[in-house]
Design an enzyme around this catalytic site. Structure first.
Site, PDB file in Angstrom:
ATOM      1  N   GLN A 114     -10.102  -3.981  -3.350  1.00 27.91           N
ATOM      2  CA  GLN A 114     -11.403  -3.527  -2.856  1.00 27.91           C
ATOM      3  C   GLN A 114     -12.487  -3.769  -3.910  1.00 27.91           C
ATOM      4  OE1 GLN A 114     -12.106  -2.025   0.364  1.00 27.91           O
ATOM      5  NE2 GLN A 114     -14.115  -2.671  -0.356  1.00 27.91           N
TER       6      GLN A 114
ATOM      7  N   ARG B 256     -13.413  -8.721   1.720  1.00 30.24           N
ATOM      8  CA  ARG B 256     -11.991  -8.497   1.430  1.00 30.24           C
ATOM      9  C   ARG B 256     -11.201  -9.759   1.798  1.00 30.24           C
ATOM     10  NH1 ARG B 256      -9.836  -3.323   1.383  1.00 30.24           N
ATOM     11  NH2 ARG B 256      -7.906  -4.420   0.850  1.00 30.24           N
TER      12      ARG B 256
ATOM     13  N   CYS C  19     -16.326   1.583   0.542  1.00 28.57           N
ATOM     14  CA  CYS C  19     -15.171   0.730   0.887  1.00 28.57           C
ATOM     15  C   CYS C  19     -14.767   0.867   2.349  1.00 28.57           C
ATOM     16  CB  CYS C  19     -14.005   1.039  -0.032  1.00 28.57           C
ATOM     17  SG  CYS C  19     -13.297   2.690   0.171  1.00 28.57           S
TER      18      CYS C  19
ATOM     19  N   ARG D 246       0.883  -1.179   0.000  1.00 29.16           N
ATOM     20  CA  ARG D 246       0.000   0.000   0.000  1.00 29.16           C
ATOM     21  C   ARG D 246       0.909   1.214   0.000  1.00 29.16           C
ATOM     22  NH1 ARG D 246      -5.303   1.475   3.496  1.00 29.16           N
ATOM     23  NH2 ARG D 246      -6.083   0.034   1.923  1.00 29.16           N
TER      24      ARG D 246
ATOM     25  N   ASP E  75     -17.187   7.251  -1.728  1.00 29.83           N
ATOM     26  CA  ASP E  75     -15.969   7.094  -0.919  1.00 29.83           C
ATOM     27  C   ASP E  75     -15.688   8.445  -0.278  1.00 29.83           C
ATOM     28  OD1 ASP E  75     -13.559   6.132   0.118  1.00 29.83           O
ATOM     29  OD2 ASP E  75     -12.498   6.173  -1.800  1.00 29.83           O
TER      30      ASP E  75
ATOM     31  N   HIS F  29      -7.346   0.772  -6.414  1.00 20.71           N
ATOM     32  CA  HIS F  29      -7.562  -0.076  -5.229  1.00 20.71           C
ATOM     33  C   HIS F  29      -8.216  -1.380  -5.702  1.00 20.71           C
ATOM     34  CE1 HIS F  29      -7.836  -1.251  -1.192  1.00 20.71           C
ATOM     35  NE2 HIS F  29      -8.692  -0.373  -0.706  1.00 20.71           N
TER      36      HIS F  29
END
Ligand code: CP
Ligand code: NVA
Length: 305
Positions: free
Chosen positions: A133, A287, A259, A103, A219, A130
């Site tokens: 996700q 996830r 998310c 990340r 988001d 991402h």
């Protein structure tokens, strides 16, 4: 050839469909407390240059549940924080473990690491994408509503890493995305690395983007790395809050996703995220299951069991 998962389109449609089916099997086995240890003696290195709750927990728990082990590294405690070149880190770390999750900030960092890695590398979030996700989000949609092919996803808010990855996924899996962003925050097709613009449509009014949608999603207004723009964004995004009116014009069985982490009263009202059409807790849990399927696939290929 080593396979990496740095962007959603690094895997083909068939591979994604295989992963969704595999995640279903792995999840159902896990729910029945059946041990499944295909990755005994395998080690995952997780490199975090940004904060995380879900990504760390799901990768670490997932690797343990598959019989392997996981090592957490961050910028502060490693030589990466003191300027060791990412290429050198890729050479060294990949000689000691079997798979790596990163990340970080620019996508270029994971691409350079992967170019020097002997083992598969997974993007655990960059400024641009991402992909793990979106794997979880689409798996969640399939669980609740069936195949996503031909469906419409409404993306409301910032054209960030999540939005870009939805757009890539729409091309790979054949669905449509209605995007509504405030002026000045529009999608940049080159940054999203799209083949074309056929799978998305932009709407000035977020209500229009939500009309007829099978899934409404949003988001945070300020992603990690953009904190200094927070006040400015708070004003610019004020009319892009997903609320009951937006959900009312979506399909009657349209679901809501986020998310997480979420800011109730900013990008979404509490009524929507805590309401009956929200599937955010399943989305977060998934996830774990999709990433177990992903790690199994990158290390072992297709399996029958
Ligand atoms: N959704 C997500 O990636 O959460 P974390 O930042 O907690 O990992
Ligand atoms: N767009 C958000 C997602 C957090 C999981 C960010 O990059 O901060």
């Amino acid at each position: 050839m080593i396979r990496h998962f740095l962007q959603f389109r690094d895997l083909t449609r068939d591979e994604h469909l295989y992963l969704f089916e595999r995640a279903r099997v792995i999840k159902s086995r896990f729910k029945r407390y059946q041990p499944y240890h295909p990755l005994v003696d395998r080690t995952l290195a997780m490199i975090f240059e940004k904060s995380s709750t879900r990504t760390r927990l799901s990768f670490e728990a997932g690797m343990h549940q598959l019989g392997g082990s996981a090592i957490y590294l961050n910028t502060r405690d490693t030589q990466l924080g003191r300027g060791e070149p990412v290429e050198d880190a890729g050479e060294v770390i990949s000689r000691m473990v079997d798979i790596v999750m990163i990340r970080t900030f620019e996508q270029d960092i994971v691409e350079r690491f992967a170019a020097h890695s002997r083992v598969p590398v997974i993007n655990g979030l960059t400024n641009e994408y991402h992909p793990c996700q979106i794997l979880a989000d689409i798996f969640t949609f399939i669980e609740h509503r069936g195949p996503i092919h031909g469906k419409t996803v409404a993306w409301i808010g910032d054209s960030n890493n999540m939005c870009n990855t939805w757009l890539q996924a729409a091309e790979v899996l054949g669905f449509n995305v209605h995007v509504s962003t405030p002026p000045g925050y529009e999608v940049e097709p080159e940054r999203a690395n799209l083949y074309g613009t056929d799978h998305f449509e932009s709407f000035a009014d977020p209500m229009d983007a939500c009309r007829g949608a099978d899934l409404v999603t949003t988001d945070v207004w300020t992603s990690m790395g953009w904190e200094e723009e927070s006040d400015e964004r708070m004003k610019a995004f004020a009319d892009w809050q997903v609320d009951a009116d937006m959900m009312a014009v979506a399909k009657p069985d349209g679901v809501f996703m986020h998310c997480l982490p979420a800011h109730r009263g900013e990008e979404v009202t509490a009524e929507v995220i805590d309401g009956p059409r929200s599937v955010v807790w399943d989305e977060a849990e998934n996830r774990l299951h999709v990433q177990k399927a992903l790690m199994e696939y990158l290390l072992l290929g297709r399996v029958e069991s």
